[in-house]
Scaffold this active site. Structure first.
Site, PDB file in Angstrom:
ATOM      1  CE1 TYR A 407      -4.068  -1.565   0.252  1.00  0.00           C
ATOM      2  CE2 TYR A 407      -3.947  -1.579   2.635  1.00  0.00           C
ATOM      3  CZ  TYR A 407      -4.619  -1.882   1.469  1.00  0.00           C
ATOM      4  OH  TYR A 407      -5.835  -2.495   1.542  1.00  0.00           O
ATOM      5  CD  GLU A 408      -1.639   4.849   1.196  1.00  0.00           C
ATOM      6  OE1 GLU A 408      -1.400   5.693   0.320  1.00  0.00           O
ATOM      7  OE2 GLU A 408      -2.782   4.642   1.626  1.00  0.00           O
ATOM      8  N   GLY A 409       2.521   3.021  -2.014  1.00  0.00           N
ATOM      9  CA  GLY A 409       3.875   2.921  -2.554  1.00  0.00           C
ATOM     10  C   GLY A 409       4.597   1.785  -1.855  1.00  0.00           C
TER      11      GLY A 409
END
Length: 599
Positions: A407-409
């Site tokens: 997630y989120e990079g």
């Protein structure tokens, strides 16, 4: 403490400036209002989520929607939303706290909550014009409507700006027609509004749009994805076919989509760290209860050193992650307050406040997401064969934890971002790395001091070691920048090693500062906090030594290499090596005595 006037470090400056322990925020500093909020959220989770874990594992998407609606009725979806849009307008620390405690029982709710309050609502709150905010944000803040975020495509993941979804302006100029495919869209199955990123003509950067979910308007969805974990988080592909979007639903301005996406990710990263915290507390508590109850060889396994070692390491990682997360959250909150006092709008203050600490957000995302994975893995191990069974909470916790590193990079992207952003800050003069790096270079050439320092005060040696660990980073990264210049980003393994040093420094310093502050204030559990800070630092020194060696030998040879390796040995040397077995035993005995994570 006057948060406006105190000297607050800028993002990344922790590496080159000392921080007074009394200037950091810790969970011991929660206000009465924040303690009440924590209690309220915990009660909600224990009532509405924890008893239904089995249903969440059986892909009960309707239950997720129902719980989210109840969270909206309690105001939990609008914590960060200004009061004029039906939110509670709470500060950044309180928004972290709510995200922390609502996320621990199941990854399905953690994902739904994060996707809705963060990337589903926040882009409109922070980038929308007044009409857009009045139209959409009140419904999102109360849970009347739910939001989703459409960025990822089959060919555009980490390279978010490479998306192929198109937005074509109609001949009469009243609307855009959006066509394309988005994937891994959380909350897609029950959302009312999407934040969609598409490219207009051959623009360099994508553009953001607010798109209402209307199946009669060219919007179709794939089936629910079959996933390793987060089983009741609705995750679908979304297809747009000439979907009409009024021109007034463009978010911010043309070509601003990449900036919106990146800033949303900054907030998402620190909130994801928060979302991994209570999951760790609950895993530690469940594993401890089991270890106290499980009798082998006529003894509770909690009495065995091998199990005590695991419990102590799990508790220590939790303490460290919590310390660093709330330290950074308060820095962001203070920076927002300063900008508001200088006349910035709420939107400008929030955006710039978070952007200032983008390095710390990436550090936290990596560190805490890896901690929850390790914690849940050890939780399974403590349960033994039962841990592998879906009848115990460990199996689901392990599966749910796995997505956090993506997630989120991905954590690999975030590692490289952390170092890359630090170097850019140095180039802009926001963080002075050159002078300290030069000083370290001169120190390597000088004669080392043979004086014996006085480490009689609690944690004084640990603070001295952290100062020297910062020199390790400056030595390795400074030399690498000198050698490779702008080509440094091509040397990803060196960047990863440098990032690991940076991460360990920030996390270890946060734990030491919190423990020092608690000790000076005579707080409860001070001795245990000191023990956890010492145990974590011991590991950080080992990790940093390994990463630095890897980095040094990758680009330095001959005398330069020998000098740097000697410097590494000097900078990582203990005067009084801690007894890690005794530290672990002390921590574990406290946890098992309380029969839960108690710190």
């Amino acid at each position: 403490m006057d948060t406006i006037n105190k000297d607050i470090l800028r993002g990344g400056q922790f590496l080159v400036k000392e921080t007074d322990c009394m200037d950091i925020f810790t969970p011991e500093d929660f206000s009465e209002e924040q303690k009440m909020m924590k209690e309220s959220v915990t009660d909600f989770v224990d009532r509405e989520i924890w008893p239904h874990k089995e249903r969440f594992e059986k892909k009960d998407y309707a239950l997720t929607e129902e719980v989210m609606r109840k969270a909206g009725e309690l105001g939990l979806l609008g914590i960060a939303v200004p009061e004029e849009y039906n939110g509670l307008g709470m500060g950044f620390v309180t928004t972290m706290l709510v995200c922390d405690y609502i996320s621990g029982a199941t990854g399905s709710i953690a994902t739904a909550f994060g996707a809705h309050t963060g990337i589903g609502t926040m882009p409109i709150t922070l980038y929308g014009n007044e009409e857009q905010k009045k139209k959409y944000v009140p419904k999102l803040a109360t849970g009347e409507w739910f939001g989703a975020y459409c960025l990822t495509e089959p060919g555009a993941g980490s390279d978010a700006n490479s998306g192929k979804t198109k937005a074509v302006l109609s001949e009469d100029g009243t609307h855009y027609k959006i066509s394309g495919q988005k994937m891994w869209i959380s909350n897609a199955g029950f959302c009312n509004v999407f934040i969609v990123f598409a490219r207009i003509e051959d623009d360099k950067n994508i553009t953001g749009f607010i798109v209402e979910n209307d199946p009669s308007n060219g919007i179709t969805m794939g089936e629910e994805e079959q996933k390793l974990g987060i089983h009741s988080s609705s995750t679908r592909q979304v297809f747009f076919s000439d979907t009409k979007v009024p021109v007034e639903n463009m978010l911010s301005e043309r070509g601003a989509g990449f900036k919106i996406a990146m800033n949303a990710l900054n907030v998402g990263r620190i909130k994801l760290a928060a979302a991994c915290l209570d999951a760790q507390r609950r895993v530690i508590t469940e594993a401890t209860k089991y270890a106290n109850e499980r009798i082998q060889f006529k003894t509770p396994i909690a009495k065995f050193g091998a199990i005590q070692s695991k419990i102590a390491e799990m508790a220590t990682a939790m303490f460290v992650g919590e310390s660093a997360s709330y330290r950074a959250a308060k820095n962001i909150e203070d920076r927002i307050s300063i900008r508001l006092s200088e006349g910035n709008t709420h939107q400008e203050a929030e955006l710039k406040g978070v952007e200032e600490y983008a390095i710390e957000c990436s550090i936290l995302k990596v560190a805490v997401s890896e901690d929850i994975q390790n914690c849940s893995d050890e939780g399974i191990q403590i349960f033994g064969g039962m841990g592998f069974s879906a009848d115990t909470p460990m199996e689901a916790a392990w599966r749910d934890a796995r997505i956090s590193r993506i997630y989120e990079g991905t954590n690999e992207i975030n590692r490289m971002l952390a170092v890359g952003m630090l170097v850019k800050k140095a180039m802009k003069g926001h963080v002075d790395l050159l002078a300290p790096a030069t000083a370290v270079g001169e120190e390597l050439l000088g004669i080392p001091s043979f004086d014996t320092p006085d480490f009689s005060e609690t944690l004084s040696e640990e603070k001295d070691i952290i100062k020297r660990l910062k020199k390790v980073f400056l030595m390795v990264a400074g030399s690498a920048v000198q050698k490779f210049g702008p080509d440094l980003e091509q040397h990803q393994q060196l960047l990863m090693a440098s990032a690991d040093i940076l991460i360990d420094i920030y996390m270890a310093e946060s734990a030491v500062l919190r423990a020092e502050k608690t000790h000076k204030n005579g707080g409860a559990n001070a001795d245990y906090q000191v023990a956890m800070a010492q145990l974590n630092l011991y590991h950080a020194v080992d990790n940093i030594t390994r990463s630095a060696k890897e980095g040094i030998v990758s680009f330095a040879e001959g005398d330069e290499q020998r000098m740097m390796l000697m410097g590494l040995k000097r900078f990582t040397k203990y005067q009084n090596m801690p007894n890690v077995v005794a530290l672990r035993t002390k921590i574990a005995e406290k946890v098992t005595e309380e029969n839960k994570y108690p710190f």
